[in-house]
Scaffold this motif. Structure first.
Motif, PDB file in Angstrom:
ATOM      1  N   CYS A  32       0.835  -1.209   0.000  1.00 43.35           N
ATOM      2  CA  CYS A  32       0.000   0.000   0.000  1.00 43.35           C
ATOM      3  C   CYS A  32       0.873   1.264   0.000  1.00 43.35           C
ATOM      4  N   CYS A  73      -7.056   7.269   0.033  1.00 41.96           N
ATOM      5  CA  CYS A  73      -6.666   6.041  -0.681  1.00 41.96           C
ATOM      6  C   CYS A  73      -6.557   6.370  -2.172  1.00 41.96           C
ATOM      7  N   CYS A  76      -5.325   2.464  -6.031  1.00 36.17           N
ATOM      8  CA  CYS A  76      -4.411   1.788  -6.956  1.00 36.17           C
ATOM      9  C   CYS A  76      -4.748   0.301  -7.071  1.00 36.17           C
ATOM     10  N   CYS A  79      -3.615  -3.574  -3.031  1.00 38.59           N
ATOM     11  CA  CYS A  79      -4.053  -4.407  -1.894  1.00 38.59           C
ATOM     12  C   CYS A  79      -4.943  -5.547  -2.395  1.00 38.59           C
TER      13      CYS A  79
HETATM   14  S1  SF4 Z   1      -6.068   0.872  -3.098  1.00 35.14           S
HETATM   15 FE1  SF4 Z   1      -5.270  -0.346  -1.414  1.00 35.14          FE
HETATM   16  S2  SF4 Z   1      -3.058  -0.365  -1.716  1.00 35.14           S
HETATM   17 FE2  SF4 Z   1      -3.863   1.336  -2.948  1.00 35.14          FE
HETATM   18  S3  SF4 Z   1      -3.759   3.150  -1.604  1.00 35.14           S
HETATM   19 FE3  SF4 Z   1      -5.800   2.269  -1.344  1.00 35.14          FE
HETATM   20  S4  SF4 Z   1      -5.624   0.940   0.416  1.00 35.14           S
HETATM   21 FE4  SF4 Z   1      -3.543   1.337  -0.278  1.00 35.14          FE
END
Ligand code: SF4
Ligand code: SF4
Length: 426
Positions: A32, A73, A76, A79
């Protein structure tokens, strides 16, 4: 399968199956980008899921502070990509954001940023872009970017609008060799309005590979940014409008696929549309069909893999390596964070400038350590953000779109001129 919904006490409805799939193992924290610069559970996927669960179960009030953790967040989806339990993180965040927009406070900054994208292709918008191109030329001359200051304190270096914005629309470009098939090319807002040279290069490369390339008129933004921000009504309108155009083209022509150079758009078309043809990122075609190249340029190149290329479009990132290595004179080097978010994520970088810059500076430091001279990528947002990264943190590094990299090596000067003129109206 019918999904179980809860009826929460404080205005948030989320699929409980998604929430309960998370076993809190914490593996997702390793990938992350926000957690890896803040090292605080509230900036981790696990923390964001737990917050949603607590709000849904009525243990926590839905407040602006809670909503901010979700807003921080980048979506992306790294995760989701690594999660061993298949937690559908995108769906969770999208619906959390939708509820925040409706029940707590509409995100006006995002709304105002995204609404104009629904006018993409509109004649007035095209005129405004041309006027913007003339005015920016008067004020900043031949410089490529304009620093834009936002009320959030963010300063983003935006490319100038171009005089030839949206000029590819409504044309079918013809191959200059035996025809091998027909692709629809969906350039998307950024390439159509700002990175027009890259969009033209995509068309010319496909023409030289033997393809007819249709650039449709009548389409707008893919709607991905609207979906990711929880503006589902706007997304639905865009999906309907675009699908109608694609359906008509599929009835009229034998289409081999839709080509994109924007992995967020490509992921949206693959996951959230139901199209009558496959969706390809340009690199997939180049991997298959581009011959070996000899540029004579001895340079060290590295690659920023756009997150949505592998998390949404589900590409194996080695496809980018193979395309870059088509140039036998270039040397491909890697850092440790090639497969890590750059911190752009559209309005995320405008709304969370400090966090975005922390992610970007970490990334640029890694590129510098890799010894690369040039970063290749294939996403207009990543190009914008990484260019900003070179201005702020790594002046010796250069950023190039992979389509431009290939065009310089695969097309002659003459072909660039001639191929652009080979077209007929759709
Ligand atoms: S999508 Fe998931 S990995 Fe990406 S910033 Fe958000 S919590 Fe973090
Ligand atoms: S989202 Fe997946 S990887 Fe992250 S804590 Fe939950 S189960 Fe583990």
């Amino acid at each position: 399968m019918e999904r179980e919904q809860n009826t929460p006490r404080r205005g948030i409805t989320i699929d409980t199956k998604i929430l309960n799939a998370c076993v809190q193992c914490g593996l997702c924290k390793t990938v992350c980008p926000t957690y890896n610069v803040e090292y605080d559970e509230a900036y981790s996927p696990r923390g964001r899921i737990l917050l949603a669960k607590s709000v849904v179960e009525g243990k926590l009030e839905l407040t602006p502070e809670v909503a901010k953790r979700w807003d921080e967040c980048t979506l992306c989806r790294n995760c989701e990509n690594i999660c061993p339990n298949g937690v559908e993180y995108k769906e969770l965040l999208v619906h959390v954001r939708e509820r925040v927009n409706e029940d707590l406070k509409k995100d006006w900054l995002k709304y105002l940023g995204l609404k104009p994208l629904t006018f993409q292709g509109n004649k007035l918008q095209k005129l405004a872009l041309k006027a913007g191109a003339v005015i920016s030329k008067l004020f900043i001359g031949n410089r490529d970017t304009i620093p834009v200051v936002f009320p959030t304190g963010a300063v983003k270096y935006f490319p100038k609008p171009k005089l030839n914005a949206q000029s590819l629309r409504g044309k079918k470009f013809l191959p200059n060799t035996e025809r091998r098939g027909t692709f629809i090319f969906f350039p998307g807002c950024m390439y159509e309005n700002f990175y027009t040279q890259t969009a033209e290069n995509v068309v010319r490369i496909l023409q030289k590979l033997g393809y007819e390339v249709i650039v449709p008129d009548g389409v707008s933004c893919c709607g991905g940014p609207h979906y990711y921000s929880g503006f589902l009504d706007m997304f639905e309108q865009l999906r309907e409008k675009n699908t109608e155009v694609f359906q008509k083209l599929a009835e009229k022509y034998e289409i081999d696929g839709l080509v994109v150079v924007c992995p967020t758009g490509g992921g949206t078309f693959k996951e959230d549309y139901d199209l009558p043809f496959p969706v390809y990122e340009l690199v997939e075609i180049l991997d298959r069909e581009l011959p070996e190249l000899r540029s004579g340029i001895k340079e060290k190149i590295t690659i920023h893999y756009p997150c949505h290329a592998y998390t949404a479009m589900k590409l194996d990132v080695s496809v980018f390596d193979r395309v870059a290595k088509k140039d036998k004179d270039a040397e491909l080097v890697k850092g440790e964070l090639n497969k890590s978010c750059c911190g752009f994520a559209g309005m995320f970088s405008v709304k969370n400038p400090t966090l975005s810059q922390k992610i970007l500076s970490r990334k640029m430091e890694d590129f510098k350590n890799s010894g690369a001279q040039k970063i290749l990528t294939s996403c207009p947002g990543c190009v914008l953000q990484l260019n900003e990264g070179t201005i702020r943190y790594a002046k010796d590094l250069e950023v190039e779109h992979i389509a431009d990299f290939v065009a310089k090596r695969f097309l002659s000067e003459e072909e660039r001129k001639v191929l652009s003129q080979l077209w007929e109206e759709v």
